[in-house]
Scaffold this motif. Structure first.
Motif, PDB file in Angstrom:
ATOM      1  N   GLY A 376      57.471  21.611  51.539  1.00 43.64           N
ATOM      2  CA  GLY A 376      56.837  20.489  50.848  1.00 43.64           C
ATOM      3  C   GLY A 376      55.436  20.189  51.322  1.00 43.64           C
ATOM      4  O   GLY A 376      54.676  19.512  50.615  1.00 43.64           O
ATOM      5  N   ASP A 377      55.051  20.663  52.506  1.00 45.98           N
ATOM      6  CA  ASP A 377      53.690  20.438  52.986  1.00 45.98           C
ATOM      7  C   ASP A 377      52.687  21.072  52.023  1.00 45.98           C
ATOM      8  O   ASP A 377      52.942  22.126  51.422  1.00 45.98           O
ATOM      9  N   PHE A 393      59.352  26.926  52.017  1.00 49.37           N
ATOM     10  CA  PHE A 393      60.118  27.036  53.256  1.00 49.37           C
ATOM     11  C   PHE A 393      59.150  26.897  54.421  1.00 49.37           C
ATOM     12  O   PHE A 393      57.937  26.844  54.237  1.00 49.37           O
ATOM     13  N   GLN A 394      59.675  26.856  55.620  1.00 49.15           N
ATOM     14  CA  GLN A 394      58.856  26.583  56.805  1.00 49.15           C
ATOM     15  C   GLN A 394      57.910  27.747  57.108  1.00 49.15           C
ATOM     16  O   GLN A 394      58.287  28.916  57.017  1.00 49.15           O
ATOM     17  N   THR A 524      47.375  11.700  61.710  1.00 51.48           N
ATOM     18  CA  THR A 524      46.022  11.753  61.145  1.00 51.48           C
ATOM     19  C   THR A 524      45.924  12.680  59.946  1.00 51.48           C
ATOM     20  O   THR A 524      44.990  12.572  59.144  1.00 51.48           O
ATOM     21  N   GLN A 525      46.855  13.629  59.811  1.00 48.55           N
ATOM     22  CA  GLN A 525      46.848  14.551  58.668  1.00 48.55           C
ATOM     23  C   GLN A 525      48.235  14.518  58.048  1.00 48.55           C
ATOM     24  O   GLN A 525      49.205  14.980  58.654  1.00 48.55           O
ATOM     25  N   GLN A 526      48.333  13.971  56.839  1.00 52.30           N
ATOM     26  CA  GLN A 526      49.642  13.745  56.241  1.00 52.30           C
ATOM     27  C   GLN A 526      50.246  14.993  55.602  1.00 52.30           C
ATOM     28  O   GLN A 526      51.437  15.030  55.313  1.00 52.30           O
ATOM     29  N   MET A 527      49.435  16.010  55.327  1.00 53.21           N
ATOM     30  CA  MET A 527      49.892  17.258  54.704  1.00 53.21           C
ATOM     31  C   MET A 527      50.515  16.994  53.333  1.00 53.21           C
ATOM     32  O   MET A 527      51.527  17.575  52.957  1.00 53.21           O
ATOM     33  N   GLN A 528      49.871  16.100  52.574  1.00 49.88           N
ATOM     34  CA  GLN A 528      50.346  15.754  51.233  1.00 49.88           C
ATOM     35  C   GLN A 528      49.346  16.172  50.156  1.00 49.88           C
ATOM     36  O   GLN A 528      49.230  15.529  49.117  1.00 49.88           O
TER      37      GLN A 528
END
Length: 602
Positions: A376-377, A393-394, A524-528
């Protein structure tokens, strides 16, 4: 700072059972069996047997059984052995014939712990290369036989697998740094004897004459040591791409291959295209970057068409319930270079499609940063450069044994601090696996697994110093005492920062000041899907200060930094912050930072 013992969450998987190491005796040593044919008698196919080497002499003796259903490849085609362990494949010059080690069996290792499971066929040898390449192999052998022995270690559903980024030694001094650091750590661990270690490329730093020294290093580790190639493992004087990794192939491993351990299937890829040429599916910018492969050769993150065909066949032979570990030097995606095509892989979306519906994880090195990217990142760069939305996936960027290219101060343990561009420290990743489920952990070189965080203070005083010196790494004077903040600092936003080395989406950080109830810190970095946050406000002050004073990269961006704003009304005097970092698996790590509030700096 003092780290407390980590507390495991309810879903924690334990590391594999400690097993005896190869250096303690009982290791399966040997080689493949090459049966020479008569001069000129070779046909257009290669044949042989995968057999259970009951007496461990590497020879297919009378009465030793062939092993059925083992994958064998020539790098293009993939077949399985028949009921008697026999295989047949098309033959061609400059091929590598290899087997996929089946779970429950172990291929032999040489005296350096390097698995012996492949044969390079190059009759005339490599062209004249500085580092030697592949010696002439002569005519196609009559048979290429692959011995294996039964192994309870590789059969076990519980495994611990070491994933090691960029060893990248430049000279004998750096070989010594690696030995004193991560290699020493691995020599003292005995939990990875079944799965072994996988070194993710950039084994040397352009000087491939150091490969024998590297082999001596991994001889000190305690399990099979496998390698894949990176962009600093290239024979740069090769006249063609076909021979660009010949020296790597001669000393260490095929360019790409697979192996099984427990309920896992590992795929080790070569995703460094050199000299690069654009493909029909390359991102914008690749055509210009790779426009002159003869006059101005460059590398790019790309999987060759031949290798992609092999990958499809390989995965088609893997049961759907296996955990697939896709390993390459260059990340399918990464955070540090999320907007750059060269440092990610052209066919990332295609690889994602091939793994749809499977349990999978991607691991890589290359960027010298530690990145734990969850399903989801998303980042702006992945979307714009590769057309990748949320990750399916990761994806793990495993950092580097060399850290920031062995930069910084040399400590009392005999290796440099080498703090990375993300503020992370040198180390290795371990996948602790049970069946087809895994949990990841990062081990800082020279430290226990409890050390997972780095605390510091980001104040206006620090940021002013940073801006003054940020373009002069290694030249800055020592900053003002970082553990002291004054009233102006507190009024101008001062954060306590937590660099949670393997922190990810789903992780969290809480801060308790002087025993008060803990409050959450902000990532600091939401990865959205947002753009990369860069600069003094998003830096790790401890890491950046070390780099600006002692040299190295600059930790001005990271996906695993949390910050907590200190209250403006803190009393003057000494304070203690207790920080609890909880990872996505519920494991807790506690660290403390002492700081002082003064009315005004002297």
């Amino acid at each position: 700072m003092a780290a407390a013992v980590a507390v495991a969450g309810p879903l924690a998987l334990v590391p594999a059972t400690v097993a005896a190491s190869p250096s303690e005796g009982g290791a399966y040593r040997g080689e493949i069996e090459v049966v020479a044919g008569e001069e000129g008698a070779a046909g257009d196919s290669v044949t042989g047997t995968v057999f259970v080497d009951a007496d461990r002499n590497s020879t297919n003796d009378r009465g030793e059984e062939g092993l059925a259903d083992v994958m064998v490849t020539n790098g293009r085609d993939v077949v399985r052995t028949d009921s008697e362990g026999r295989y047949e494949l098309p033959a061609f010059d400059n091929m590598t014939v290899s087997i996929t080690q089946p779970a429950g069996y172990q291929v032999p290792m040489d005296e350096h712990n390097i698995p012996q499971f492949h044969y390079n066929h190059l009759p005339e040898g490599s062209p004249d290369l500085k580092h030697g390449g592949i010696a002439p192999t002569g005519p196609l052998p009559e048979q290429i036989n692959f011995p294996v022995t039964e192994s309870s270690r590789t059969a076990d559903a519980a495994q611990s697998c070491v994933i090691a980024g960029d060893l990248q030694v430049t000279d004998e001094e750096e070989v010594g740094y690696a030995r004193a650091g991560a290699i020493n750590d691995l020599s003292e661990r005995h939990d990875y004897a079944g799965c072994g270690s996988l070194f993710l490329g950039d084994i040397a730093n352009n000087d491939l004459s150091l490969y024998p020294d590297v082999k001596d290093l991994v001889a000190e580790t305690n399990g099979p040591a496998r390698f894949l190639p990176g962009n600093h493992d290239i024979d740069f004087d090769s006249p063609s791409p076909e021979h660009a990794f010949d020296t790597f192939r001669e000393h260490l491993a095929p360019e790409y291959y697979s192996y099984d351990v427990g309920d896992m299937h590992f795929v080790a890829l070569n995703n460094v295209d050199y000299p690069c040429t654009p493909g029909h599916d390359s991102p914008e910018g690749v055509a210009e970057h790779c426009s002159d492969p003869e006059g101005d050769p460059q590398y790019n993150g790309r999987i060759s068409d031949e290798q992609m065909e092999w990958l499809e066949q390989d995965l088609a032979n893997v049961p759907g319930d296996k955990l697939v570990v896709v390993a390459g030097h260059i990340g399918l995606v990464n955070y540090a270079d999320e907007g750059e095509f060269q440092h990610q892989v052209d066919q990332t979306t295609r690889v994602h499609e091939l793994l749809e519906g499977r349990e999978a994880v991607a691991v890589s090195g290359h960027s010298h940063s530690v990145e734990n990217m969850e399903p989801g990142d998303s980042t702006e760069g992945w979307r714009e450069v590769l057309g990748v939305g949320g990750l399916p996936f990761q994806h793990i960027t495993a950092g580097a044994i060399s850290g920031d290219w062995y930069s910084g101060e040399v400590g009392e343990n005999g290796y440099p601090t080498a703090i990375g561009r993300d503020g992370g420290r040198p180390g290795v990743v371990t996948l602790d696996v049970q069946g087809n489920r895994f949990q990841e952990r990062f081990t800082v070189t020279g430290e226990s697994d409890d050390v997972q965080t780095q605390l510091s203070i980001n104040s206006p005083t620090y940021r002013e110093w940073y801006e003054q010196w940020s373009e002069r790494t290694g030249q800055a004077p020592e900053p003002a005492d970082p553990s002291v903040v004054d009233r102006e600092d507190l009024a101008g936003k001062t954060w306590l920062t937590t660099n949670f080395f393997f922190g990810s989406t789903g992780a969290g950080v809480e801060v308790a000041i002087d025993g008060a109830p803990a409050e959450p810190a902000e990532r600091t970095q939401q990865m959205q899907g947002e753009a990369q946050n860069v600069g003094a406000e998003y830096s790790d002050p401890y890491a950046a200060s070390q780099q600006l004073v002692h040299g190295g990269s600059l930790a001005d961006r990271t996906m695993h930094l949390w910050r907590f704003e200190l209250p403006e009304d803190l009393d003057s005097g000494s304070h203690t912050a207790e920080v609890t970092a909880t990872d996505a698996h519920g494991r807790e790590f506690t660290d403390t930072l002492e700081f002082e509030v003064v009315e005004a700096r002297k």
